[in-house]
Design a protein around this motif. Structure first.
Motif, short mmCIF file in Angstrom:
data_model
loop_
_atom_site.label_atom_id
_atom_site.label_comp_id
_atom_site.label_asym_id
_atom_site.label_seq_id
_atom_site.Cartn_x
_atom_site.Cartn_y
_atom_site.Cartn_z
N GLY A 152 103.25 38.54 48.86
CA GLY A 152 104.63 38.97 48.93
C GLY A 152 105.45 37.86 49.56
O GLY A 152 105.02 37.26 50.54
N GLY A 153 106.63 37.57 49.00
CA GLY A 153 107.51 36.54 49.56
C GLY A 153 108.28 37.11 50.75
O GLY A 153 108.72 38.26 50.73
N LEU A 154 108.44 36.30 51.82
CA LEU A 154 109.09 36.79 53.04
C LEU A 154 110.40 36.11 53.37
O LEU A 154 111.11 36.55 54.28
CB LEU A 154 108.13 36.63 54.25
N THR A 155 110.71 35.00 52.69
CA THR A 155 111.97 34.30 52.99
C THR A 155 112.71 34.01 51.68
O THR A 155 112.09 33.92 50.62
CB THR A 155 111.72 32.97 53.76
N LYS A 156 114.04 33.84 51.80
CA LYS A 156 114.87 33.73 50.59
C LYS A 156 114.59 32.47 49.77
O LYS A 156 114.78 32.47 48.56
CB LYS A 156 116.35 33.76 51.00
N MET A 205 99.31 26.78 54.65
CA MET A 205 99.04 25.69 55.60
C MET A 205 98.49 26.24 56.92
O MET A 205 97.89 25.52 57.71
CB MET A 205 100.36 24.95 55.83
N SER A 206 98.77 27.53 57.18
CA SER A 206 98.18 28.22 58.33
C SER A 206 98.16 29.69 57.94
O SER A 206 98.92 30.12 57.09
CB SER A 206 99.02 28.02 59.59
N ALA A 207 97.28 30.45 58.59
CA ALA A 207 97.22 31.88 58.29
C ALA A 207 97.17 32.68 59.58
O ALA A 207 96.14 32.76 60.25
CB ALA A 207 95.99 32.20 57.42
N SER A 208 98.32 33.24 59.95
CA SER A 208 98.36 34.18 61.08
C SER A 208 97.72 35.48 60.62
O SER A 208 97.47 35.67 59.42
CB SER A 208 99.80 34.45 61.49
N PHE A 224 109.48 33.89 62.44
CA PHE A 224 108.69 32.79 62.98
C PHE A 224 108.20 31.84 61.88
O PHE A 224 107.21 31.15 62.02
CB PHE A 224 107.52 33.32 63.82
N GLY A 225 108.91 31.85 60.76
CA GLY A 225 108.68 30.82 59.73
C GLY A 225 107.56 31.11 58.75
O GLY A 225 107.15 30.23 57.99
N VAL A 226 107.05 32.35 58.75
CA VAL A 226 105.97 32.70 57.81
C VAL A 226 106.62 33.07 56.47
O VAL A 226 107.56 33.86 56.42
CB VAL A 226 105.13 33.87 58.37
N ILE A 227 106.12 32.48 55.37
CA ILE A 227 106.80 32.63 54.07
C ILE A 227 106.12 33.60 53.10
O ILE A 227 106.72 34.01 52.12
CB ILE A 227 107.04 31.26 53.39
#
Ligand code: HPA
Length: 235
Positions: free
Chosen positions: A92-96, A107-110, A173-176
């Motif tokens: 799912g996309g989280l930013t516009k 690049m990272s996985a929270s 926090f920048g997660v896309i």
């Protein structure tokens, strides 16, 4: 044979693509690999080995969620010697700035999972991919002129979260992108000293509410598979 995989030793290639859906594994084997041979049917978690551009490559489903992926990836690395593992899936996309059908390289996985909380006794670990695989995937996407984002993703344990706005915190926090498996894949690869990557297409969007049709997903899925395959090749 391992507990959940019926393959003989040597039947699985060191390089493997990991879709969540076992029918996707079958699709990839039939459409992208030459001379695919099935190595697993246990629980219908289909796995195949064939060749791509002359190199042996395997593909196997992981199921949905970190708990399911963890079982297969532990066995693939420990019992079958897999050293380059690339998840290919949707998110799912989280930013516009991220659009449906775009490609995201994690690049990272929270994570909101307790798996690493337990593993690291309450401390935080930062699951990250192999830079080598990431660079190869990025170059393959650029060569195909695909819209690609290299960025932070979140591996959630819940598709249906109690709070429907939960994702907004991660986005701040920048997660896309949100998916459900990468954090455990990256953590296990690090534990065993092998390489892993997660490549995703954006199938739906939490900001805009947009979703792709299954025909559209098919199209972008094919380009993503090429990117994943290029990432696990030796050259
Ligand atoms: N949430 C979790 N995983 C997903 C989603 C989502 O919205 N879309 C595709 N995989």
């Amino acid at each position: 044979m391992s507990i959940h995989i019926s393959a003989e030793k040597g039947q699985i290639a060191p390089s493997i693509l990991l879709p969540g859906d076992p029918l996707r594994a079958q699709f990839i084997a039939e459409n992208f690999l030459e001379n695919p041979v099935q190595f697993n049917k246990v629980r219908n978690m289909f796995g195949y080995t064939g060749t791509y551009k002359g190199e042996r490559v395997s593909v196997m489903g992981t199921g949905m969620g970190q708990a399911s992926l963890s079982i297969y990836v532990n066995e693939l690395i420990r019992d079958y010697g897999c050293t380059k593992l690339c998840r290919v899936g949707t998110c799912g996309g989280l930013t516009k700035d991220v659009k449906v059908r775009d490609l995201i390289i994690g690049m990272s996985a929270s994570t909101d999972s307790a798996i690493n909380q337990i593993r690291f006794q309450g401390m935080d670990y930062a699951p990250a991919p192999s830079f080598n695989l990431l660079l190869k995937a990025y170059n393959a996407a650029m060569a195909r002129k695909m819209p690609v984002h290299v960025g932070k993703i979140i591996s959630s344990d819940s598709f249906y979260t109690e709070d429907p706005d939960q994702w907004k915190l991660w986005a701040r926090f920048g997660v896309i992108g949100v998916e459900m498996e990468a954090a455990e894949l990256y953590t296990l690869a690090a534990k065993y000293g092998v390489e892993a990557l997660c490549v995703l297409t954006v199938s739906d969007h939490l900001v805009t509410g947009e979703a792709t049709t299954s025909a559209e997903r098919e199209l972008t899925f094919k380009s993503m598979l090429e990117v994943g395959l290029e990432a696990v090749l030796s050259k």
